[in-house]
Design an enzyme around this catalytic site. Structure first.
Site, PDB file in Angstrom:
ATOM      1  CB  SER A 156      -0.847  -0.113   1.281  1.00 30.90           C
ATOM      2  OG  SER A 156      -1.830   0.932   1.052  1.00 30.90           O
ATOM      3  NE  ARG A 226      -8.167   1.627  11.121  1.00 29.32           N
ATOM      4  CZ  ARG A 226      -7.157   1.464  10.677  1.00 29.32           C
ATOM      5  NH1 ARG A 226      -6.560   1.923   9.550  1.00 29.32           N
ATOM      6  NH2 ARG A 226      -6.506   0.120  10.816  1.00 29.32           N
ATOM      7  CG  ASP A 321      -6.616  -3.753  -3.196  1.00 22.28           C
ATOM      8  OD1 ASP A 321      -7.384  -3.093  -2.868  1.00 22.28           O
ATOM      9  OD2 ASP A 321      -5.132  -3.820  -2.928  1.00 22.28           O
ATOM     10  CG  HIS A 354      -5.947  -2.270   0.428  1.00 23.67           C
ATOM     11  ND1 HIS A 354      -4.770  -2.359  -0.600  1.00 23.67           N
ATOM     12  CD2 HIS A 354      -5.206  -1.438   1.444  1.00 23.67           C
ATOM     13  CE1 HIS A 354      -3.752  -1.379  -0.320  1.00 23.67           C
ATOM     14  NE2 HIS A 354      -4.040  -0.956   0.740  1.00 23.67           N
ATOM     15  CG  ASP A 355      -7.187  -4.850   5.566  1.00 26.09           C
ATOM     16  OD1 ASP A 355      -6.449  -3.840   5.499  1.00 26.09           O
ATOM     17  OD2 ASP A 355      -8.418  -4.957   6.671  1.00 26.09           O
TER      18      ASP A 355
END
Lengths: 380, 206
Positions: A156, A226, A321, A354-355
């Site tokens: 990232s 967040r 992602d 994405h994680d």
């Protein structure tokens, strides 16, 4: 000691590196001195040629692997990848992980004391770029006696630092491992960041960034930021699988309390983040992400930028992602190919989004292990 | 060091040292690794299978994960001296479009495919059966080969599109060139290897 798993680096202790050289920043300002908190795993060889730098993402820090105390239950954020026998093998490599300048885990940043005023920097802390981080990391390498990294690795925003290393300091990096990154972020991505920033900036307890002096934190804004981020780190399918439309109670309550499981998850993640992260750091990190565009000073041509590079590249993307989609990694690969650089590209089948770059997916770790196994200790 | 498959050995002998090579469907990277070692080529493999991809990385070969059916849009026109594609043409959605792309990206294309004109294929069809032969071992319902062609079909396509056949090698499945092949190539060859050049490029030899 025996309490930790055998493939763990075990108990780790962070240390603070004081960098006395002045650091000229892209914004035009200069930091006369700064401190970086780091952890290291493994042993630096005599020639200092087996060092790997880990660059963290938006909310990461120096604690990438191992345990902070004997009773610590949760290891560092990339422990599944760093350790003896793991893809980033600490039996072979000396691994350096830092909290970036501007961070909030001990390195010089908006929540640390500005020596000139005796107060926290707050909004007076300069805005940073990925290039500034690379400059700061290079000064760190100097202090550690590392002339050339065997590899620089990051996912990232971390992957962006890796790319910048290859362009700005081509002689100091042999291998670049760029994971779930993009050559620059999209308007949609900047838009997400802007909403996150506005959530923080408009919180009445932000106090123009000087909330430290008021003994409050802009927790509502940071929490919202967040929560928004978390939505973008997960795929639609992963959210459906994880939470579905499950209600916490048997029937709807017709109010705004937490009813759906996904609401509960987001609120929990938001709150946990408020307890560990600084609002000013979050602002700085998102701006660095927005500004990143290494092609800009090369006539907006990324392949011209990569002609500066000498490193070999491994680029990795994940099918699920959508925040940093595989198409963005393909842009990186395309530019590297047209610049004639050595590059391999792996597209990993994934579910989470994405994680997934933090997950121990077998296909992903297989490629990382294979690539890293071929890295030699010879400087170039 | 394992020995190279004979058709790959043949191909590698045609590559001018120091060339830039793109190997489409590069498998475990054996050919590229061999070319890098013996002919100092630089290049990349394109491969869709994750296990093969990891093997290429093991072999230290540059490999890009991708699907040939998605085209070669990530590669610039004329950016390679050679684009290689071995035994993959017949498994593509549109072999004609793939060949056009290959000749856009590469100055020379080297393509191999199984000849569907071989007598074993013809005799199976004459008996009213889809052929299952030593060089085409899959059955009709599970074969990846969806666009099989004969040597004559292939050459017709090349002529129709203006692609120049710079060279061809027609072999049996043991990679030999027997008398039968010389007399009746479309009937006796099992493996066809062609070197092609696009309509605009002249004077380049393989």
């Amino acid at each position: 000691m025996g309490a930790f798993p055998a493939d763990s680096v075990g108990l780790v202790t962070p240390r603070k590196i004081v960098i006395d050289q002045a650091l000229a920043l892209d914004c035009g300002r200069t930091l006369p001195q700064h401190e970086l908190v780091i952890e290291t795993y493994g042993t630096l060889n005599a020639k200092a040629s087996n060092a790997i730098l880990i660059c963290h993402a938006l909310s990461g820090d120096h604690h990438a692997a191992g345990y902070s105390s004997e009773t610590d239950k949760k290891p560092g954020w990339w422990d599944n990848c760093i350790g003896p026998g793991k893809p980033i093998d600490t039996n072979r490599f000396f691994v350096v992980s830092l909290n970036n300048l501007g961070g909030c885990r001990g390195s010089t940043g908006p929540s640390t004391i500005n020596a000139e005023t005796g107060e926290p920097w707050g909004p007076d802390f300069p805005l940073l770029t990925v290039r500034d981080w690379v400059r700061s990391q290079a000064l760190l390498a100097d202090q550690l006696g590392i002339r050339q990294w065997a590899a620089v690795v990051g996912g990232s925003l971390g992957g962006m630092q890796v790319m910048q290393w290859t362009i700005d300091l081509p002689d100091r990096i042999r291998n670049a491992i760029v994971i779930a990154a993009a050559p620059k972020i999209s308007a949609q991505n900047i838009a997400f960041n802007e909403i996150a920033r506005q959530a923080i900036l408009s919180d009445p307890e932000f106090h123009g960034g000087r909330f430290y002096n008021h003994d409050v934190i802009p927790s509502r804004g940071l929490k919202l930021a967040r929560m928004l981020g978390h939505i973008t780190y997960l795929s639609d399918a992963a959210m459906r699988a994880k939470f579905g439309r499950e209600l916490k109670a048997a029937t709807p309550s017709f109010n705004y309390d937490v009813e759906f499981e996904v609401e509960s998850y987001l609120r929990h993640q938001g709150q946990a983040f408020v307890d560990r992260f600084d609002a000013n750091t979050y602002l700085i990190m998102t701006k660095a992400l927005d500004y990143f565009d290494p092609a800009r000073e090369f006539g907006d041509d990324l392949s011209t930028a990569f002609r500066q590079a000498k490193a070999k590249f491994l680029v990795v993307a994940f099918t699920s992602d959508w925040r940093f989609s595989p198409a963005r990694s393909r842009e990186i690969v395309k530019s590297l190919v047209s610049a004639g650089r050595d590059v391999s590209y792996a597209l990993i089948d994934s579910q989470l989004g994405h994680d997934d770059f933090l997950m121990p997916l077998p296909q992903y770790h297989r490629v990382l292990s294979s690539y890293l196994a071929r890295i030699t200790e010879e400087e170039t | 060091m394992s020995t190279l498959r004979p058709d790959l050995e043949l191909i590698s002998n045609w590559i001018v040292p120091g060339s830039r090579v793109l190997d489409l469907g590069c498998g475990d990277g054996a050919l590229l690794a061999h070319l890098t070692r013996t002919r100092n080529v630089s290049g990349y493999g394109l491969e869709i299978d994750p296990d093969n991809l990891a093997r290429c990385v093991d072999a230290g070969v540059n490999v890009i994960q991708g699907d040939l059916d998605d085209g070669l849009k990530d590669f610039e026109t004329g950016s390679f001296d050679y684009v290689l594609m071995t035994q993959a043409l017949q498994a593509l959605q549109r072999p004609d479009e793939a060949l056009a792309e290959i000749l856009r990206v590469g100055k020379t294309a080297i393509v191999t495919f199984p000849n569907f004109g071989h007598w074993r294929v013809r005799s199976a069809l004459a008996m009213g059966r889809m052929p299952v032969t030593p060089s085409l071992p899959e059955t009709w319902y599970n074969t990846p080969n969806i666009h099989l062609c004969t040597v004559s079909d292939f050459e017709d396509l090349c002529h129709a599109r203006g692609w120049r056949i710079a060279s061809r090698r027609l072999l049996d499945r043991s990679y030999h060139e027997g008398l039968g092949i010389r007399i009746a190539p479309n009937l006796f060859s099992e493996i066809a290897i062609y070197t092609l050049q696009g309509p605009k490029i002249i004077g380049v030899t393989a």
